[in-house]
Design an enzyme around this catalytic site. Structure first.
Site: not given
Ligand code: DX5
Ligand code: ZN
Length: 216
Positions: A8, A33, A35, A37, A66, A68, A137, A175
């Site tokens: 990640s 990966h 992330d 947000m 991913h 979020m 998660m 994750d």
């Protein structure tokens, strides 16, 4: 079968992203990966598309993105433009999840659905055959370096049963708080893919840690 390993980028050194991406390129990692947000769905903000454009140019691994964020369907074209392999959206962020999954597939990406720790696996019964992957998660999303929630191992077993009983080909990814110890339990319970942030980028030798996770 060896697990898919997805380091990640959230735990990388943001001042030297190119250096850390180069390490991942040279490693046995399968995916990178990413992330994203928004400070609304989760209480943190990471990086956005202007930065990720350069990350995508530098990385040689398929991108496991991913999101979020609320209303993730708004950003399907941006995620596609990165050349993403997989687009993970949260179950909790999609009122019309089936539609979003179709839109991701129509855009030419693999659709994946992410569940927060308190969201039951059983809620996926009617969509499991339509998704490429389920991301469980094992921490509350928003930050790297949190403690693994042990109950996730049971959720992996339950999800494995749901997938096998329906004849679906869906992958299981986990994750949050994944290291050699928790990773071993997850793979044993039926996980196909492991996301690892701090355990990789905080290791004395990150490439060796990826190798060890790959050979759990
Ligand atoms: C957390 C992110 C994770 C995070 C994992 O919200 O979704 O991908 O980077 O980091 P570790 O492995 O350190 O828990
Ligand atoms: Zn993530």
């Amino acid at each position: 079968m060896k697990p898919i390993i997805a380091p990640s980028l959230l735990s990388a050194d943001f001042a030297y992203l190119a250096k850390d991406i180069e390490m991942v390129n040279k490693s046995e990692a399968d995916w990178l990966h990413i992330d994203i947000m928004d400070g609304v769905f989760v209480p943190n903000i990471s990086f956005g598309f202007p930065v990720l454009k350069y990350v995508a140019e530098l990385t040689e691994k398929p991108l496991d993105v991913h999101l979020m964020i609320v209303n993730p369907e708004k950003f399907i074209p941006e995620v596609k433009a990165l050349g993403a392999h997989t687009m993970n959206v949260h179950f909790e962020a999609c009122t019309h999840l089936h539609r979003v999954v179709q839109q991701i597939r129509d855009a030419g990406m693999h659709p994946a659905v992410t569940l927060n720790p308190a969201t039951p696996v059983a809620l996926l019964k009617d969509i499991i055959k339509d998704v490429y992957m389920v991301l469980l998660m094992s921490v509350n999303p928003g930050f790297g370096g949190q403690k693994f929630i042990e109950h996730t191992v049971e959720k992996v077993r339950e999800l494995r049963q749901l997938i096998d009983s329906t004849g679906a080909q869906t992958l299981i990814e986990v994750d949050g708080g994944v290291n050699l110890e928790t990773g071993y339990k997850l793979v044993e319970a039926g996980a196909d893919a492991l996301v690892a942030g701090n355990s990789v980028f905080g290791a004395a030798n990150p490439q060796e840690m990826i190798h060890q996770l790959k050979n759990l």
